[in-house]
Enzyme design. Structure first.
Site: not given
Ligand code: PGD
Length: 769
Positions: A115, A117
């Protein structure tokens, strides 16, 4: 395709937080400015340039020393040193390990839910690439739903229809701007959340639409413990209930509508089922407790008079009831969403322009954009097995293979996973109770991570492969709720030895004998033309002529057709409830769901109710008296680019900022700008405090996304300020098993010692091979 060796380049590039005009010298990004057509760009763009060549990038492949020397399942994952290895060595080792795992356990032994983004871009979308690759090997254990609206996505199909109907089909902003008299936003209309949208957003539409609505005379009421959840310049009224009690407030509003004859009986009869059962509960016939304003006042802290007046206001004009996604990221998170729908049904305005129900306005920048036609998409192939977990049950799955659990009417068992493969997500950012997650991550034999950065998840892997950032590759991008398709030519050389995930999977597939199946013999450039060409012919079939690829690429963007720019949620159903029947069992809106009732879940009965959470201001388990709101950050997307300039500028004493009410701070001897320790029975973290009256007394706000920086001696203590060391890994209900990361009870104290160094923005310790 463009080559980076061509002289200085300037292109519009798409990110999840907006489109940017970027200049580069082929190596560095020399200038990043918002796309000139974006009416309300986000400052998150300011993170890009500094992060792009930051030392926290993964520069080459690494293998954890214990795993390299003693093989899969070696201890010390998360605290070991990493050994730099060549790409050839890493790919050989990983291919051999995947061969072993698939050979011994089959696809059931591999968790590829992965999972996250990742980055904008349709071809290089990290999960799609990973899923396609694992499908070539026979499949993988997947995850369903998401962290954004994981509770709603299970509830809504039972009560109104597919979640996509409500989110992608939301009444369009221009309709609200033109018709709505009153927006009551449970959870607010957050400017920071509307800055981002999954897959990208070209034009930010919420702020101009709300400004125009307000200029016409529309009133906004923001219901949230945080005043900042709605833009102060819009003059919204702020109602700040006790966090987690919105369901009680909504029930009392329903009670007033019912008792004062303000409920639209004709609408309820024609378009809904189950109102009498709900009405009996409202009136207290079922449990002896009428859900009156006085009853709700005791729970919510909002006076009975204000609740009564609000109910009358709702019925006085064209009213949009909207519920943010954050409200359902909590214990019993299904209830406020269901009640928002019921309240709107009682008002009888569902399906009318500017009235009715919304879910996610202000939660994501694309909710309120009308649905567009399809976009180019990488096919992921077919998964050879049908094994899945609800996404937020990752730690339970790893800790308790074979254990039984309830989910959406099923009794399921967790699979026994041996290998975890993550690409494009950061569970040590997004999951709850990180100390527990760390225990869970110690279980599998092998953990593989692709990421551009040394995230906490990469640091808990055995094999770490460096991925390019989106500015380092050719792609095309469009957000899932946006209509501008962007050409995204490569702007800079890859950092050090970073490779596109596609190149990595192609090389692994080759070693595993499925190279041709994975690549279909195409380079990236050929894939982009192929995907575009297929999409173009689909649109031609639907009567829309799009330009040839080269023309699109040279122009830099195009607009995907939008069939109904003035869309109104459920307008067709309202017009013709038989012809456009809903996909619920009754074909109508279900105020009482016989299906959910039949599941017999105490934490999600057959109609919406108030259920007391295990942790809230009305109950302080363990004596932790403050309510933490762990919401989305303003200065970055989730954990992405925390090393960037805009994110770093917001830190206080090098820690993540936490906001609290001055009264609560004074009672604890906490000064503005000081370092504090936030703690509860699950963990603790440091943070830098900012004091503001804009936070309800009793509440402290600490956003997610500060990179988890565990104390080596105590992984439940984060030196940086990641709130997920404090949140509970507790499902919202047996129905959805959604995350409850938004709220937790905590205590705060001054941190008088010299704060330890935050080390997570440096690469981890590596051994010289
Ligand atoms: P990101 O930081 O977007 O968080 O959680 P999510 O895991 O989506 O992580 C994306 C990762 O992908 C990053 O490490 C980035 O460097 C990496 N990345 C970017 N581009 C690429 C690529 O091309 N290739 C590869 N291999 N990696 C790449 C988000 C999630 O957190 C979400 S959506 C929600 S809504 C939640 N919200 C909460 C909340 O409200 N409160 C708490 N306490 N916790 C939450 N967690 C959730």
């Amino acid at each position: 395709m463009v080559t980076v060796s061509e002289q200085q380049r300037r292109y519009v590039h798409l990110t999840h937080w907006g489109a940017a005009e970027i200049e580069s010298d082929g190596r560095q990004l020399t200038s990043v400015r918002p796309w000139r057509e974006d009416p309300a760009p986000s400052r998150i763009l300011e993170n890009l340039a500094a992060a792009h060549r930051h030392p926290a990038r993964v520069d080459q492949p690494y293998i954890r020393q214990g795993w390299l020397e003693r093989g899969p399942a070696a201890a010390a994952r998360g605290s070991d040193v990493f050994v730099p290895v060549s790409w050839e060595a890493a790919l050989d080792l990983l291919a051999t390990e995947l061969g072993r795992v698939y050979g011994s356990y089959g696809p059931d032994g591999v968790f590829g839910g992965s999972y996250g983004w990742a980055s904008a871009g349709r071809f290089h979308h990290a999960q799609s690439q990973l899923h396609r690759f694992l499908n070539c090997l026979g499949g993988y254990v997947r995850s369903v739903n998401n962290y954004s609206f994981g509770s709603s996505s299970v509830l809504l199909p039972h009560v109104v229809g597919n979640v996509g109907l409500v989110i992608a089909g939301a009444t369009a902003w221009p309709v609200i701007a033109a018709h709505t008299d009153l927006v009551v936003a449970f959870g607010g209309l957050s400017p920071k959340n509307s800055a981002v949208a999954s897959g990208g957003i070209g034009r930010h539409t919420m702020a101009p639409a709300l400004a125009s609505a307000v200029a016409r005379g529309c009133r906004l009421i923001s219901v949230s413990p945080l005043r900042s959840d709605t833009d102060a310049s819009l003059g919204a009224e702020w109602i700040a209930p006790v966090p987690g009690t919105d369901a009680a407030l909504m029930l009392a509003l329903c009670h007033v509508l019912d008792s004062e004859g303000l409920a639209d009986r004709c609408f309820l009869d024609r378009y809904t089922v189950g109102y009498p059962r709900f009405e009996a509960y409202l009136r207290g016939d079922a449990d002896g407790v009428p859900k009156t304003p006085a009853w709700a006042a005791a729970l919510t802290g909002i006076s009975a008079e204000r609740i009564r007046a609000l109910a009358r206001q709702l019925a006085a004009g064209r009213t949009m009831i909207t519920v943010s996604w954050s409200l359902q990221r909590a214990e019993h998170g299904e209830q406020p969403v269901w009640l928002g729908l019921v309240l709107a049904a009682m008002l009888g305005q569902i399906g009318l322009p500017g009235g009715g129900f919304g879910h996610g306005y202000g939660s994501s920048g694309d909710v309120g954009n009308p649905r567009r036609m399809s976009a180019p998409r990488l096919p992921q192939g077919a998964n050879g097995i049908d094994s899945y977990i609800p996404v937020a049950r990752i730690a339970d799955m790893l800790l308790h293979p074979g254990a039984a659990y309830d989910y959406d009417g099923q009794r399921r068992r967790y699979p026994d996973v041996k290998c975890v493969y993550w690409s494009g997500g950061n569970p040590f950012h997004h999951h709850q109770d990180l100390a527990r997650l760390r225990e869970a991550f110690a279980r599998p034999q092998t953990v593989v991570v692709h990421d551009p950065f040394w995230t906490a998840t990469a640091r808990h892997a055995d094999i770490v492969l460096p991925a390019t950032m989106s500015v380092e590759r050719d792609d095309l991008g469009v957000g899932s709720g946006d209509s501008t398709l962007f050409a995204m030519p490569q702007l800079a050389e890859p950092y050090a030895q970073a490779r596109d995930d596609y190149a990595t999977f192609a090389a692994l597939a080759e070693r595993l004998g499925v190279g041709e199946v994975f690549t279909e013999g195409r380079t990236t450039g050929q894939w982009l033309r192929h995907l575009y060409g297929q999409w173009r012919s689909d649109l031609r079939g639907a009567g829309h002529e799009m330009p040839p690829f080269e023309e699109f690429w040279a122009a830099g963007s195009l607009e995907i057709p939008v069939p109904d720019p003035g869309q109104v949620l459920l307008s067709a159903f309202r017009r013709d409830p038989a012809g456009f029947a809903l996909s619920t069992p009754s074909r109508k809106i279900e105020i009482f769901s016989a299906t959910i009732d039949g599941f017999g879940y105490a934490d999600c009965p057959g109609h919406p109710v108030w259920l007391e959470p295990a942790e809230w201001l009305g109950r302080h388990p363990g004596g932790y008296p403050l309510q933490l709101v762990a919401n989305q950050p303003r200065r970055r997307l989730h954990s992405q680019l925390d090393v960037g300039a805009y994110s770093q500028e917001g830190k206080i004493a090098g820690r993540e900022p936490a906001a609290m009410n001055p009264g609560d701070a004074a009672a604890r001897g906490i000064a503005d700008g000081s370092c504090v320790r936030i703690f509860n029975g699950r963990g603790s973290c440091l943070a830098g405090v900012t004091l503001t009256e804009d936070v309800r007394p009793g509440v402290v706000q600490l956003s997610t996304g500060a990179w988890y920086d565990p104390d080596p001696a105590d992984p439940s203590f984060c030196r940086h300020g990641n709130p997920n060391v404090l949140t509970a890994d507790r499902p919202s209900s047996a129905l959805s098993q959604g995350t409850t990361g938004q709220l937790a009870m905590v205590e705060i104290e001054p941190y008088d010692a010299v704060p330890p160094e935050v080390s997570v923005h440096r690469p981890p310790v590596t051994a010289v091979q």
